[in-house]
Design a protein around this motif. Structure first.
Motif, PDB file in Angstrom:
ATOM      1  N   ASN A   1       5.858  -4.421  -3.447  1.00 17.73           N
ATOM      2  CA  ASN A   1       5.776  -5.077  -2.143  1.00 17.73           C
ATOM      3  C   ASN A   1       4.564  -4.600  -1.347  1.00 17.73           C
ATOM      4  O   ASN A   1       3.915  -5.389  -0.651  1.00 17.73           O
ATOM      5  CB  ASN A   1       7.049  -4.809  -1.337  1.00 17.73           C
ATOM      6  CG  ASN A   1       8.254  -5.547  -1.876  1.00 17.73           C
ATOM      7  OD1 ASN A   1       8.130  -6.423  -2.726  1.00 17.73           O
ATOM      8  ND2 ASN A   1       9.435  -5.197  -1.408  1.00 17.73           N
ATOM      9  N   CYS A   2       4.274  -3.294  -1.455  1.00 21.59           N
ATOM     10  CA  CYS A   2       3.135  -2.733  -0.719  1.00 21.59           C
ATOM     11  C   CYS A   2       1.817  -3.324  -1.207  1.00 21.59           C
ATOM     12  O   CYS A   2       0.956  -3.726  -0.406  1.00 21.59           O
ATOM     13  CB  CYS A   2       3.096  -1.214  -0.867  1.00 21.59           C
ATOM     14  SG  CYS A   2       4.509  -0.382  -0.143  1.00 21.59           S
TER      15      CYS A   2
ATOM     16  N   THR B   1       0.633 -10.715   8.210  1.00 15.74           N
ATOM     17  CA  THR B   1      -0.262 -10.011   7.283  1.00 15.74           C
ATOM     18  C   THR B   1      -1.557 -10.804   7.114  1.00 15.74           C
ATOM     19  O   THR B   1      -2.649 -10.224   7.065  1.00 15.74           O
ATOM     20  CB  THR B   1       0.396  -9.805   5.908  1.00 15.74           C
ATOM     21  OG1 THR B   1       0.768 -11.070   5.348  1.00 15.74           O
ATOM     22  CG2 THR B   1       1.633  -8.921   6.015  1.00 15.74           C
TER      23      THR B   1
ATOM     24  N   THR C   1      -1.820  -2.235   6.018  1.00 16.18           N
ATOM     25  CA  THR C   1      -0.648  -3.047   5.704  1.00 16.18           C
ATOM     26  C   THR C   1       0.210  -2.401   4.620  1.00 16.18           C
ATOM     27  O   THR C   1       1.440  -2.325   4.752  1.00 16.18           O
ATOM     28  CB  THR C   1      -1.079  -4.454   5.250  1.00 16.18           C
ATOM     29  OG1 THR C   1      -1.817  -5.081   6.294  1.00 16.18           O
ATOM     30  CG2 THR C   1       0.128  -5.307   4.904  1.00 16.18           C
ATOM     31  N   ALA C   2      -0.420  -1.923   3.560  1.00 12.59           N
ATOM     32  CA  ALA C   2       0.323  -1.338   2.449  1.00 12.59           C
ATOM     33  C   ALA C   2       1.142  -0.130   2.893  1.00 12.59           C
ATOM     34  O   ALA C   2       2.335  -0.007   2.561  1.00 12.59           O
ATOM     35  CB  ALA C   2      -0.635  -0.943   1.326  1.00 12.59           C
ATOM     36  N   PHE C   3       0.534   0.767   3.662  1.00  8.67           N
ATOM     37  CA  PHE C   3       1.254   1.967   4.089  1.00  8.67           C
ATOM     38  C   PHE C   3       2.291   1.649   5.172  1.00  8.67           C
ATOM     39  O   PHE C   3       3.355   2.293   5.217  1.00  8.67           O
ATOM     40  CB  PHE C   3       0.273   3.031   4.574  1.00  8.67           C
ATOM     41  CG  PHE C   3      -0.289   3.869   3.460  1.00  8.67           C
ATOM     42  CD1 PHE C   3       0.401   4.968   2.980  1.00  8.67           C
ATOM     43  CD2 PHE C   3      -1.489   3.534   2.862  1.00  8.67           C
ATOM     44  CE1 PHE C   3      -0.097   5.734   1.940  1.00  8.67           C
ATOM     45  CE2 PHE C   3      -2.004   4.288   1.813  1.00  8.67           C
ATOM     46  CZ  PHE C   3      -1.299   5.398   1.351  1.00  8.67           C
TER      47      PHE C   3
ATOM     48  N   VAL D   1       4.013  -1.145   5.330  1.00 13.89           N
ATOM     49  CA  VAL D   1       5.131  -1.727   4.593  1.00 13.89           C
ATOM     50  C   VAL D   1       5.932  -0.644   3.882  1.00 13.89           C
ATOM     51  O   VAL D   1       7.164  -0.661   3.879  1.00 13.89           O
ATOM     52  CB  VAL D   1       4.624  -2.781   3.588  1.00 13.89           C
ATOM     53  CG1 VAL D   1       5.726  -3.187   2.619  1.00 13.89           C
ATOM     54  CG2 VAL D   1       4.114  -4.009   4.328  1.00 13.89           C
ATOM     55  N   ALA D   2       5.234   0.336   3.291  1.00 16.84           N
ATOM     56  CA  ALA D   2       5.928   1.450   2.634  1.00 16.84           C
ATOM     57  C   ALA D   2       6.811   2.191   3.628  1.00 16.84           C
ATOM     58  O   ALA D   2       7.984   2.501   3.346  1.00 16.84           O
ATOM     59  CB  ALA D   2       4.911   2.402   2.009  1.00 16.84           C
TER      60      ALA D   2
ATOM     61  N   ALA E   1       9.062   3.270  -1.243  1.00 18.33           N
ATOM     62  CA  ALA E   1       7.920   2.466  -0.809  1.00 18.33           C
ATOM     63  C   ALA E   1       7.997   1.039  -1.311  1.00 18.33           C
ATOM     64  O   ALA E   1       7.492   0.120  -0.658  1.00 18.33           O
ATOM     65  CB  ALA E   1       6.622   3.108  -1.284  1.00 18.33           C
TER      66      ALA E   1
ATOM     67  N   LEU F   1       6.516  -0.163  -4.332  1.00 21.77           N
ATOM     68  CA  LEU F   1       5.073  -0.293  -4.545  1.00 21.77           C
ATOM     69  C   LEU F   1       4.625  -1.730  -4.749  1.00 21.77           C
ATOM     70  O   LEU F   1       3.558  -2.131  -4.278  1.00 21.77           O
ATOM     71  CB  LEU F   1       4.651   0.560  -5.746  1.00 21.77           C
ATOM     72  CG  LEU F   1       4.587   2.073  -5.508  1.00 21.77           C
ATOM     73  CD1 LEU F   1       4.132   2.790  -6.778  1.00 21.77           C
ATOM     74  CD2 LEU F   1       3.650   2.400  -4.363  1.00 21.77           C
TER      75      LEU F   1
ATOM     76  N   ASN G   1       9.800   0.069   4.647  1.00 24.05           N
ATOM     77  CA  ASN G   1      10.810   0.029   3.590  1.00 24.05           C
ATOM     78  C   ASN G   1      11.647   1.305   3.579  1.00 24.05           C
ATOM     79  O   ASN G   1      12.868   1.264   3.360  1.00 24.05           O
ATOM     80  CB  ASN G   1      10.134  -0.164   2.228  1.00 24.05           C
ATOM     81  CG  ASN G   1       9.663  -1.589   2.016  1.00 24.05           C
ATOM     82  OD1 ASN G   1      10.164  -2.523   2.633  1.00 24.05           O
ATOM     83  ND2 ASN G   1       8.681  -1.765   1.137  1.00 24.05           N
TER      84      ASN G   1
ATOM     85  N   TRP H   1       3.778   8.062   6.067  1.00 24.83           N
ATOM     86  CA  TRP H   1       3.153   6.775   5.724  1.00 24.83           C
ATOM     87  C   TRP H   1       2.718   6.012   6.968  1.00 24.83           C
ATOM     88  O   TRP H   1       1.668   5.366   6.969  1.00 24.83           O
ATOM     89  CB  TRP H   1       4.113   5.948   4.877  1.00 24.83           C
ATOM     90  CG  TRP H   1       4.259   6.488   3.475  1.00 24.83           C
ATOM     91  CD1 TRP H   1       3.376   7.274   2.804  1.00 24.83           C
ATOM     92  CD2 TRP H   1       5.355   6.275   2.589  1.00 24.83           C
ATOM     93  NE1 TRP H   1       3.841   7.575   1.547  1.00 24.83           N
ATOM     94  CE2 TRP H   1       5.061   6.975   1.387  1.00 24.83           C
ATOM     95  CE3 TRP H   1       6.562   5.587   2.678  1.00 24.83           C
ATOM     96  CZ2 TRP H   1       5.923   6.982   0.294  1.00 24.83           C
ATOM     97  CZ3 TRP H   1       7.421   5.598   1.600  1.00 24.83           C
ATOM     98  CH2 TRP H   1       7.105   6.285   0.409  1.00 24.83           C
TER      99      TRP H   1
END
Length: 277
Positions: free
Chosen positions: A16-17, A143, A47-49, A51-52, A12, A14, A55, A92
């Protein structure tokens, strides 16, 4: 089992997330989120998930390159299987979609485009000279745009999105210069492989010059005050120095770019706080 769990977390990235989610929340704040806390939170989670997941997919397609450039990553070292990385990415992505569905239509559209871009980046565009860099630049800039759209005011963050995107393009070119050996072995045709390292760095520098030229616009238009201008000037200086440094040490330069990007985002936050106050 412990190494597998650790590997899944490492997929992930993390940091970066969390950073990407924070940038989305920053876009919402700059756009005037006010009491729109739920849309802001949902946009940040999306956005966080996303990006995970991106990745994890990136690591799946990059596993042969990473075996040369980054053998300590989860797939090359055997902590996570390639199939396991894809399954993790699917979970994710599902979370990201679930968080995005209740947002305004424009935000949902941006999220959909970005999810497709994340999936296709490594599999189709990463090895295309310049195009892969431009796609990553768009994703980073978007983003902020996504955050603004989530609270119904994407126009307020257009300059922020442009500044982030252009500076990210420069940083991605520098990263490609750093990774030339592994990319060439994997058969990728990145910008520095196609046109040469020095010429690629000058192309990246040109993008940054445009970003620096754009950065004073919120102050000149009266949208943000002198506090914004003071902080963004420091951000511009950091990124310009990193560009200069990239010709001698691309590894250090591309890391320094992160600081410049975050400072630029902070400039918009400071400018917004001062205007509201």
């Amino acid at each position: 089992m412990r190494d597998t769990l650790r590997g899944i977390v490492e997929l992930a990235r993390l940091g970066n997330c969390v950073a990407a989610g924070a940038l989305t929340a920053t876009g919402a704040f700059v756009a005037g989120a006010g009491d729109a806390l739920l849309p802001t939170a949902l946009a940040a989670v999306t956005t966080a998930f996303a990006v995970a997941a991106g990745n994890a997919i990136n690591d799946y397609f990059d596993r042969d390159v990473d075996a040369v450039n980054r053998p300590d990553r989860p797939i090359p070292r055997g902590a996570v299987s390639p199939r396991g990385a894809l399954a993790t990415a699917a979970v994710w992505f599902a979370v990201a979609v679930a968080a995005a569905v209740s947002l305004p239509l424009l935000a949902v559209a941006i999220a959909a485009v970005n999810l497709v871009a994340l999936v296709t980046y490594t599999s189709l565009f990463k090895g295309t000279p310049g195009l892969g860099n431009a796609l990553v630049a768009y994703l980073v800039g978007s983003t902020f745009l996504f955050g603004g759209a989530a609270v119904g005011n994407p126009r307020a963050v257009l300059v922020l999105a442009a500044l982030a995107g252009l500076s990210t393009f420069t940083r991605e070119v520098i990263k490609d210069v750093e990774d030339v050996a592994g990319d060439r072995e994997a058969g990728l045709t990145t910008l520095p492989i196609e046109v040469g390292r020095r010429r690629a760095l000058w192309i990246g520098a040109a993008a940054l010059v445009i970003a620096v030229a754009v950065s004073p616009l919120p102050y000149l238009s009266g949208t943000l005050g002198a506090a914004y201008l003071a902080v963004v000037a420091v951000a511009d200086a950091v990124m310009l120095y990193a560009t200069h440094e990239s010709f001698a040490d691309p590894a250090a330069a591309q890391r320094r770019f992160k600081y410049g990007t975050f400072l630029a985002a902070a400039a918009f936050v400071v400018g917004r706080i001062v205007v509201v106050a």
